[in-house]
Every structure is written in C-alpha cells, then in structure tokens.
Motif scaffolding. Structure first.
Motif, PDB file in Angstrom:
ATOM      1  N   SER A 152       1.184  -1.106  -0.311  1.00 26.45           N
ATOM      2  CA  SER A 152       0.148  -0.071   0.116  1.00 26.45           C
ATOM      3  C   SER A 152       0.858   1.253   0.305  1.00 26.45           C
ATOM      4  CB  SER A 152      -0.770  -0.054   1.492  1.00 26.45           C
ATOM      5  OG  SER A 152      -0.191   0.100   2.422  1.00 26.45           O
ATOM      6  N   THR A 153       1.540   1.209   0.688  1.00 19.61           N
ATOM      7  CA  THR A 153       2.979   2.164   0.798  1.00 19.61           C
ATOM      8  C   THR A 153       3.156   2.920  -0.932  1.00 19.61           C
ATOM      9  OG1 THR A 153       3.664   1.620   2.643  1.00 19.61           O
ATOM     10  CG2 THR A 153       4.971   3.022   1.577  1.00 19.61           C
ATOM     11  N   TYR A 154       3.961   1.752  -1.045  1.00 23.31           N
ATOM     12  CA  TYR A 154       4.227   2.070  -2.641  1.00 23.31           C
ATOM     13  C   TYR A 154       3.464   2.035  -3.900  1.00 23.31           C
ATOM     14  CZ  TYR A 154       8.293  -0.491  -1.182  1.00 23.31           C
ATOM     15  OH  TYR A 154      10.318  -0.965  -0.823  1.00 23.31           O
ATOM     16  N   VAL A 155       1.856   1.867  -3.832  1.00 26.15           N
ATOM     17  CA  VAL A 155       0.562   2.070  -3.880  1.00 26.15           C
ATOM     18  C   VAL A 155       0.561   3.239  -3.169  1.00 26.15           C
ATOM     19  CG1 VAL A 155      -1.616   2.250  -4.938  1.00 26.15           C
ATOM     20  CG2 VAL A 155      -0.171   0.311  -4.457  1.00 26.15           C
ATOM     21  N   LEU A 156       1.074   3.808  -2.726  1.00 22.73           N
ATOM     22  CA  LEU A 156       0.676   5.833  -2.021  1.00 22.73           C
ATOM     23  C   LEU A 156       1.878   6.572  -3.176  1.00 22.73           C
ATOM     24  CD1 LEU A 156      -0.428   7.443  -0.727  1.00 22.73           C
ATOM     25  CD2 LEU A 156       1.400   6.774   1.519  1.00 22.73           C
ATOM     26  N   LEU A 157       2.630   5.985  -3.103  1.00 29.69           N
ATOM     27  CA  LEU A 157       4.305   6.519  -3.619  1.00 29.69           C
ATOM     28  C   LEU A 157       4.152   7.367  -5.157  1.00 29.69           C
ATOM     29  CD1 LEU A 157       7.148   4.990  -1.607  1.00 29.69           C
ATOM     30  CD2 LEU A 157       6.177   7.168  -1.549  1.00 29.69           C
ATOM     31  N   PHE A 158       4.040   5.685  -5.519  1.00 28.35           N
ATOM     32  CA  PHE A 158       3.118   6.361  -7.295  1.00 28.35           C
ATOM     33  C   PHE A 158       2.002   6.739  -7.710  1.00 28.35           C
ATOM     34  CE2 PHE A 158      -0.043   4.769 -10.722  1.00 28.35           C
ATOM     35  CZ  PHE A 158       1.183   4.537 -11.722  1.00 28.35           C
ATOM     36  N   PHE A 159       0.863   6.762  -6.415  1.00 20.09           N
ATOM     37  CA  PHE A 159       0.087   7.808  -6.966  1.00 20.09           C
ATOM     38  C   PHE A 159       0.402   9.228  -6.509  1.00 20.09           C
ATOM     39  CE2 PHE A 159      -2.905   3.746  -7.217  1.00 20.09           C
ATOM     40  CZ  PHE A 159      -3.239   4.099  -8.713  1.00 20.09           C
ATOM     41  N   SER A 160       1.176   9.061  -5.904  1.00 17.72           N
ATOM     42  CA  SER A 160       1.541  10.797  -5.371  1.00 17.72           C
ATOM     43  C   SER A 160       2.641  11.047  -6.613  1.00 17.72           C
ATOM     44  CB  SER A 160       2.284  10.458  -3.997  1.00 17.72           C
ATOM     45  OG  SER A 160       1.704   9.740  -2.888  1.00 17.72           O
ATOM     46  N   GLY A 161       3.685  10.858  -7.334  1.00 21.83           N
ATOM     47  CA  GLY A 161       3.763  10.801  -7.983  1.00 21.83           C
ATOM     48  C   GLY A 161       3.586  10.955  -9.185  1.00 21.83           C
ATOM     49  N   PHE A 162       2.221  10.545  -9.736  1.00 22.00           N
ATOM     50  CA  PHE A 162       1.391  10.785 -10.418  1.00 22.00           C
ATOM     51  C   PHE A 162       0.350  12.150 -10.433  1.00 22.00           C
ATOM     52  CE2 PHE A 162      -2.636  10.019 -13.168  1.00 22.00           C
ATOM     53  CZ  PHE A 162      -2.607  10.218 -14.033  1.00 22.00           C
ATOM     54  N   ILE A 163       0.387  12.368  -9.491  1.00 23.14           N
ATOM     55  CA  ILE A 163      -0.614  13.174  -8.719  1.00 23.14           C
ATOM     56  C   ILE A 163      -0.208  14.764  -9.636  1.00 23.14           C
ATOM     57  CG2 ILE A 163      -2.252  14.732  -6.525  1.00 23.14           C
ATOM     58  CD1 ILE A 163      -2.856  12.573  -6.153  1.00 23.14           C
ATOM     59  N   ALA A 164       1.680  14.676  -8.216  1.00 23.23           N
ATOM     60  CA  ALA A 164       2.663  15.772  -8.807  1.00 23.23           C
ATOM     61  C   ALA A 164       2.875  16.164  -9.970  1.00 23.23           C
ATOM     62  CB  ALA A 164       3.470  15.276  -7.719  1.00 23.23           C
ATOM     63  N   SER A 165       3.279  14.957 -10.725  1.00 21.73           N
ATOM     64  CA  SER A 165       3.820  15.525 -11.573  1.00 21.73           C
ATOM     65  C   SER A 165       2.455  16.029 -13.191  1.00 21.73           C
ATOM     66  CB  SER A 165       4.274  14.131 -12.924  1.00 21.73           C
ATOM     67  OG  SER A 165       2.829  13.488 -12.573  1.00 21.73           O
ATOM     68  N   SER A 166       0.876  15.378 -12.915  1.00 22.27           N
ATOM     69  CA  SER A 166       0.223  16.271 -13.155  1.00 22.27           C
ATOM     70  C   SER A 166       0.252  18.045 -13.001  1.00 22.27           C
ATOM     71  CB  SER A 166      -1.120  15.568 -12.795  1.00 22.27           C
ATOM     72  OG  SER A 166      -1.248  14.430 -13.273  1.00 22.27           O
ATOM     73  N   ALA A 167       1.072  18.177 -11.600  1.00 25.98           N
ATOM     74  CA  ALA A 167       0.185  19.177 -10.741  1.00 25.98           C
ATOM     75  C   ALA A 167       1.335  19.929 -11.625  1.00 25.98           C
ATOM     76  CB  ALA A 167       0.337  19.157  -9.603  1.00 25.98           C
ATOM     77  N   MET A 168       2.410  19.425 -11.417  1.00 25.02           N
ATOM     78  CA  MET A 168       3.827  20.228 -12.305  1.00 25.02           C
ATOM     79  C   MET A 168       4.086  20.721 -13.364  1.00 25.02           C
ATOM     80  SD  MET A 168       7.875  17.541 -11.627  1.00 25.02           S
ATOM     81  CE  MET A 168       6.899  16.648 -10.845  1.00 25.02           C
ATOM     82  N   ILE A 169       3.420  19.954 -14.322  1.00 25.41           N
ATOM     83  CA  ILE A 169       3.281  20.524 -15.983  1.00 25.41           C
ATOM     84  C   ILE A 169       2.181  21.670 -16.004  1.00 25.41           C
ATOM     85  CG2 ILE A 169       0.448  19.156 -16.670  1.00 25.41           C
ATOM     86  CD1 ILE A 169       4.406  19.455 -18.467  1.00 25.41           C
ATOM     87  N   LEU A 170       1.698  22.150 -14.789  1.00 21.44           N
ATOM     88  CA  LEU A 170       0.336  23.500 -14.599  1.00 21.44           C
ATOM     89  C   LEU A 170       1.835  24.248 -14.096  1.00 21.44           C
ATOM     90  CD1 LEU A 170      -2.921  21.733 -14.212  1.00 21.44           C
ATOM     91  CD2 LEU A 170      -2.212  23.037 -16.203  1.00 21.44           C
ATOM     92  N   PRO A 171       1.437  25.548 -14.859  1.00 17.23           N
ATOM     93  CA  PRO A 171       2.291  26.635 -14.067  1.00 17.23           C
ATOM     94  C   PRO A 171       1.197  26.741 -12.784  1.00 17.23           C
ATOM     95  CG  PRO A 171       2.600  27.106 -16.628  1.00 17.23           C
ATOM     96  CD  PRO A 171       1.540  26.156 -16.250  1.00 17.23           C
ATOM     97  N   GLY A 172       2.238  27.177 -11.811  1.00 14.82           N
ATOM     98  CA  GLY A 172       1.673  28.067 -10.591  1.00 14.82           C
ATOM     99  C   GLY A 172       1.565  26.462  -9.624  1.00 14.82           C
ATOM    100  N   ILE A 173       0.799  25.809 -10.093  1.00 17.82           N
ATOM    101  CA  ILE A 173       0.990  24.525  -9.526  1.00 17.82           C
ATOM    102  C   ILE A 173       2.229  23.606  -9.464  1.00 17.82           C
ATOM    103  CG2 ILE A 173      -0.665  21.979  -8.632  1.00 17.82           C
ATOM    104  CD1 ILE A 173      -2.889  23.626  -9.879  1.00 17.82           C
ATOM    105  N   SER A 174       2.972  23.689  -7.831  1.00 14.65           N
ATOM    106  CA  SER A 174       3.597  22.734  -7.188  1.00 14.65           C
ATOM    107  C   SER A 174       3.266  21.021  -6.805  1.00 14.65           C
ATOM    108  CB  SER A 174       4.209  22.962  -6.009  1.00 14.65           C
ATOM    109  OG  SER A 174       5.009  22.639  -5.940  1.00 14.65           O
ATOM    110  N   GLY A 175       4.513  20.475  -7.938  1.00 16.09           N
ATOM    111  CA  GLY A 175       4.232  18.847  -7.382  1.00 16.09           C
ATOM    112  C   GLY A 175       4.858  18.437  -6.092  1.00 16.09           C
ATOM    113  N   SER A 176       5.975  20.055  -5.831  1.00 20.22           N
ATOM    114  CA  SER A 176       6.612  19.294  -4.386  1.00 20.22           C
ATOM    115  C   SER A 176       5.445  19.656  -3.246  1.00 20.22           C
ATOM    116  CB  SER A 176       8.029  19.981  -4.578  1.00 20.22           C
ATOM    117  OG  SER A 176       8.970  19.855  -5.359  1.00 20.22           O
ATOM    118  N   PHE A 177       4.546  21.246  -3.914  1.00 20.71           N
ATOM    119  CA  PHE A 177       3.757  21.317  -2.612  1.00 20.71           C
ATOM    120  C   PHE A 177       2.485  19.916  -2.681  1.00 20.71           C
ATOM    121  CE2 PHE A 177      -0.085  23.015  -0.776  1.00 20.71           C
ATOM    122  CZ  PHE A 177       0.428  24.141  -0.195  1.00 20.71           C
TER     123      PHE A 177
END
Length: 271
Positions: free
Chosen positions: A145-170
């Motif tokens: 479940s931890t690895y699943v969380l990390l995978f979807f965290s990367g997915f959500i963060a990068s989806s935000a990252m591609i948009l100016p103004g939304i920080s993937g790290s945040f």
C-alpha cells in the motif's frame, strides 16, 4: 539537432520542482519553452518522435541532475533560511507574470469571461495555502500500500507540475510523502525513485495531452487559467512578514534577486 541548451533549462526547472510552492511549469514559461514542452511530450507518440526526443532528453537530464544535486541544498536553505529563500522564489514567480501576459496578448484577447477564469485559477491555488498538510517523518516501513501511495503521489504531483503555478512538491507535502521521497533521492533508493518516477512519467504524459487540447482549442481561456494559477501560487509561497529589521532587508534583497533572475532569463530566452 539535439537541443543541448535544454540541459541548463532542465536544471532550472528541476531546482524549482524541489521547492514546495514553486512549479517547474512556471520556470518553463519564463524560459519560453512551455508550449514547446507540451508539444514535445505529445509528439513522442507521433511520427516525428526522434525530433521531440532530441528536445526532451537533454531537458530530462537537466531536471534529473538538478534534483539529485540540489535537493540537499534546497532542503538546507529551507531549514536554515526559510523566509529569505521563499522571498527569492516569490520574486521569481512575480517576475514570470509579464511574460505570461505578453504571451497571452492579454489586453487584446481577454474578455470578462477570461478574467472570471483567471480568478477561479487564483482561488484554486491560493486556497492550497490553507490546507492542513499531513506531512510526517519519512516512512520507514514499506508495504504494498505504501508503494501504491508513492506511485499515485508521483502521478498527482507531476500532473500538477506540468501546470504553471501548481507545485508538484507542494502536492507531495500535502499528501504527506515529500520527506519520504526527498530522502529516497538523497540516499539513491532506486525502489522509491523508480516507483515515483513511473507515476511522474504517466502523470506528465496524461496532463500534457489535456493541456495541449485546451491550448489548441481554447487558447485565451487556458492562458487566463494559467495566469490565475501563477498569481495564486504567490499566496502559497509567501512566508509571512519578516520579524526583524535585518530579516526585512535580507528578504527584500532576495526578493529583488528573484525578480532579477526572472528578468535575466526572459531577456536571454526571448531575445
């Protein structure tokens, strides 16, 4: 032709991606490559994939190099000099806005509906500053479940990252895995890096297709939203009023440094 200049551009984007509150997409805007970035990501699946890879591979090398080399430095600055560091990035974000408004031809193309969309984008990102983050100490015991969380965290963060103004790290900070992932990068934990990296890759591809569609079919409305997102990120990054006179001076100087960095990058890239 390989676009090796993208290595330095990627390093700037990668450095910003490490910072909670700052988006690599924002840096892509000030570098003048945001449209090209979206086109290249989508173009990997076209007949001209070789041309687009010659753009993306140097950029990716720069991003990866910056994240590995600078994650310790960024963490050090935020732990020891958080307010001046955030004021620097605040200046950088505000410095992006003139290039965005120029790119959008705001005075000529924006109507009342576009300003409504702008405000909506502003509110969406600014409201993130009021989120109660669930960031905790780095995860020690890993399960499926931890690895699943990390995978979807990367997915959500990068989806935000591609948009100016939304920080993937945040977004990673809000989810509660920022310290886990940055520690994994510092320690070269290839399991964490690989799982998060796969999520990031799929997220970037998915979001870039959505952005490409709206840029091509609803250009002014898309730029209105992006400008709103960038303005909203100011509220997320703003660290509050400095507590001492010395801190006021240092923060003001770093803020000017951020503005100057944005201006210099714009001059170089838009010459």
């Amino acid at each position: 032709m390989w676009e090796w200049k993208n290595i330095y551009r990627g390093m700037l984007m990668g450095a910003s991606d490490v910072v909670p509150g700052v988006s690599g997409g924002t840096i892509a805007v000030v570098l003048g490559i945001y449209d090209r970035l979206i086109e290249a990501i989508n173009g990997v699946f076209s007949k001209e994939w070789k041309k687009h890879l010659k753009f993306l591979i140097p950029l990716g090398l720069g991003v990866g190099t910056a994240i590995v080399l600078l994650v310790n430095l960024i963490n050090f600055l935020f732990e020891n000099y958080p307010i001046p560091t955030q004021f620097f990035f605040l200046g950088l974000i505000i410095g992006v806005l003139p290039y965005l408004t120029h790119k959008a031809e705001m005075k000529r193309t924006f109507g009342s509906k576009h300003y409504v969309i702008l405000v909506i984008g502003l509110v969406i990102v600014a409201s993130m500053g009021f989120f109660q983050t669930s960031e905790t100490d780095p995860i020690k015991n890993f399960t499926l479940s931890t690895y699943v969380l990390l995978f979807f965290s990367g997915f959500i963060a990068s989806s935000a990252m591609i948009l100016p103004g939304i920080s993937g790290s945040f977004m990673l900070y809000v989810i509660g895995v920022y310290s886990t992932i940055t520690l994994g990068i510092e320690n070269f934990d290839f399991t964490i890096i690989g799982i998060v990296g796969l999520g990031i890759l799929l997220g970037i591809v998915s979001m870039s297709k959505i952005v490409k569609y709206f840029l091509e079919n609803h250009t002014s409305a898309t730029f209105a939203l992006i400008i709103g997102l960038v303005i909203g990120s100011v509220f997320v990054v703003f660290p509050g009023v400095p507590g001492t006179g010395a801190m006021w001076i240092v923060s003001f100087l770093t803020f000017l440094g951020g503005l100057l960095a944005a201006w210099l990058l714009g001059r170089v890239e838009y010459k």
